[in-house]
Motif scaffolding. Structure first.
Motif, mmCIF file in Angstrom:
data_model
loop_
_atom_site.group_PDB
_atom_site.id
_atom_site.type_symbol
_atom_site.label_atom_id
_atom_site.label_comp_id
_atom_site.label_asym_id
_atom_site.label_seq_id
_atom_site.Cartn_x
_atom_site.Cartn_y
_atom_site.Cartn_z
ATOM 1 N N TRP A 29 0.840 -1.200 0.000
ATOM 2 C CA TRP A 29 0.000 0.000 0.000
ATOM 3 C C TRP A 29 0.876 1.251 0.000
ATOM 4 C CZ3 TRP A 29 -4.005 -1.523 4.381
ATOM 5 C CH2 TRP A 29 -5.027 -2.283 3.814
ATOM 6 N N TRP A 126 -6.710 1.197 3.649
ATOM 7 C CA TRP A 126 -5.855 2.116 2.890
ATOM 8 C C TRP A 126 -6.727 3.253 2.369
ATOM 9 C CZ3 TRP A 126 -4.294 1.330 -2.800
ATOM 10 C CH2 TRP A 126 -3.174 2.114 -3.129
ATOM 11 N N LEU A 149 -2.379 -0.665 -7.368
ATOM 12 C CA LEU A 149 -2.197 -1.596 -6.247
ATOM 13 C C LEU A 149 -2.685 -2.993 -6.610
ATOM 14 C CD1 LEU A 149 -3.758 -3.031 -3.610
ATOM 15 C CD2 LEU A 149 -1.432 -2.184 -3.313
#
Length: 436
Positions: A29, A126, A149
């Motif tokens: 992340w 996140w 991601l």
RNA sequence: GUGGCUGUAGCUCAGUUGGUUAGAGCAUCGCGUUGUGGUCGCGAGGGUCGGGGGUUCGAAUCCCCUCAGCCACCCCA
């Protein structure tokens, strides 16, 4: 014997393998956020209860873990989302920062709801936000970051999709159908629930919004409108008989998805409106295509929120991605690695009893040189068993001490290739540093 | 918060119509062998049968309550 106390409902203990995975995910992340130009922030794990009431009203309170300090007079609540904290922080420094502000955070959040698969009472999320820009570039950039991601974790555009809608575009379409402005929230709620209620109930509730029978069917059509990003988005214009100007914002978004190269990850779904009342424009959810799990991430634009926290009028867009669903999806797809704990560099072992006293000093020397060094507490000199221990901690090299150690050389075995060389003890640290 | 299903060793599971001291495989640990990640042999630890109460001469088994997990609702950070 003392009574065993269970952990609180819906929480997790992080044993070494769980903790290794959490740290691994957090590292991904962070790395992805940083390379997309975001800076990390964090806030307190609890805020005053008023902060949450201001944003979501009293309704949110039942989902919060709220408390009052013994003898205190102020009500607090453990954070259930990060956006209020973010808005508070931005409002405090709004005038001193260059715009846009690009921040990310990885807070743990708690909510007092019934836990089930993909939904626990504590999770790590996140959060990625661009604050201070109303450009569709910002909307596209946060979505790009989310896609970046997912790609980083090994997922493909076939396995996950970003379902995108735009509240203002949907609002315009519904207005032209005859939905009154003061019924718009109800209409959004109905869109959100389209797949959870029967067609009859859907029609009945749509009619309650003031729509005639013919329009109810078109409302249903809106709820189920899905377009691949590669399709002609303007089909919406034709289907609903609305002027092209009504869908301008969606079209600008569409252009940016192509500019960022993520068009194939995105599709438009006008039924996506998101429950939260504070979203104002773009809204999106990321789902896996099999439909087996809950949403991986959700977000959107919230142009009025900063102002409601006492800051200047500041447009913003962002999303949250939780660790629970993401981990389940990766596990489902065979993409969740199991060996993410820090591997050892070196494993020191003695093949003879005479060499055993050397294990300690050599281990200490290697550790002082910065190498992740392990040894066994076992008293055996069975090299086979000790090498198995070395393999279990995924050591790259084994340092094998035998009779030759007395004359100043040790064996260094590369555990991947199996090759073994004799190295002078004096040169051991240097040899290993070069090899690693 | 509401309803349904589930709960035996770290994991996967046996456990007869209620009947002695609850078992197996894998895993873990120890010992031995062959001395270089393997193989084989021997042994050990680990379960108040999720917890509490009840029925019974006797409960993992039947009943009630409770806790947790899963599923649906609610909600969706």
């Amino acid at each position: 014997m003392a009574e065993k106390i269970q952990k609180p409902r819906g929480t997790r203990d992080f044993y070494p393998e769980d903790m290794a995975w959490r740290r691994h995910l957090e590292a991904r992340w962070r790395a992805v956020a940083v390379r997309n130009g975001f800076e990390e922030v964090d806030g307190p794990i609890y805020e005053t209860l008023d902060l949450y009431k201001r944003k979501s009203g009293e309704g949110i309170v039942s989902e919060l873990f709220s408390f009052r300090r013994t003898g205190g007079e102020v009500d607090y609540a453990v954070r259930a989302e990060f956006t209020p904290t973010l808005a508070r922080m931005v409002a405090e420094r709004a005038n001193t920062m260059p715009k846009p502000v690009k921040w990310f955070a990885m807070p743990n959040l708690c909510r007092a709801e019934a836990p089930q698969r993909g939904r626990l009472r504590e999770h790590w999320q996140w959060n990625v936000d661009v604050i201070g820009s109303d450009s569709p570039v910002a909307d596209a950039e946060v979505i790009f970051t989310a896609v970046d991601l997912l790609r980083e974790m090994g997922l493909t555009s076939q396995q996950v999709k970003v379902k995108v809608s735009h509240r203002d575009v949907v609002r315009r379409i519904l207005l032209r159908m005859g939905v009154a402005e003061d019924k718009m929230i109800d209409a959004f709620t109905l869109l959100d629930r389209r797949d959870k209620i029967t067609p009859d109930d859907f029609a009945r509730q749509a009619a309650a919004l003031g729509l005639d029978a013919a329009t109810v069917e078109r409302f249903n059509q809106v709820a189920r409108t899905r377009l691949r990003s590669s399709d002609d988005w303007s089909r919406i214009v034709d289907d609903f008989g609305i002027p092209e100007s009504d869908v301008t914002q969606l079209r600008l978004l569409h252009d940016q998805f192509h500019a960022f190269g993520i068009a194939e990850w995105c599709e438009y779904d006008l039924g996506i409106v998101r429950g939260l009342a504070y979203y104002t424009g773009t809204v999106f959810e990321i789902h896996e295509t099999s439909g087996a799990e809950r949403a991986i991430a959700g977000g959107g634009r919230y142009d009025n929120l900063i102002e409601s926290f006492g800051g200047p009028a500041t447009p913003a867009v962002g999303f949250g991605m939780g660790d629970v669903v993401l981990s389940l999806v990766l596990e489902d797809r065979g993409l969740k690695p199991t060996d993410v704990a820090p591997p050892a560099d070196v494993f020191v072992l003695a093949a003879t009893a005479d060499a055993q006293p050397l294990v300690g000093p050599i281990t200490a020397e290697l550790r002082a040189a910065g190498l992740h060094t392990r040894f066994s507490y076992k008293t055996t000199t069975n090299v086979g068993k000790l090498l198995k221990d070395a393999t279990n901690c995924r050591a790259r090299f084994a340092v094998i001490l035998d009779d030759k150690a007395a004359s100043g050389t040790v064996g260094v075995k590369d555990l991947a290739s199996g090759e073994q060389v004799e190295v002078a003890r004096d040169a051991l640290v240097e040899h290993l540093r070069d090899a690693i």
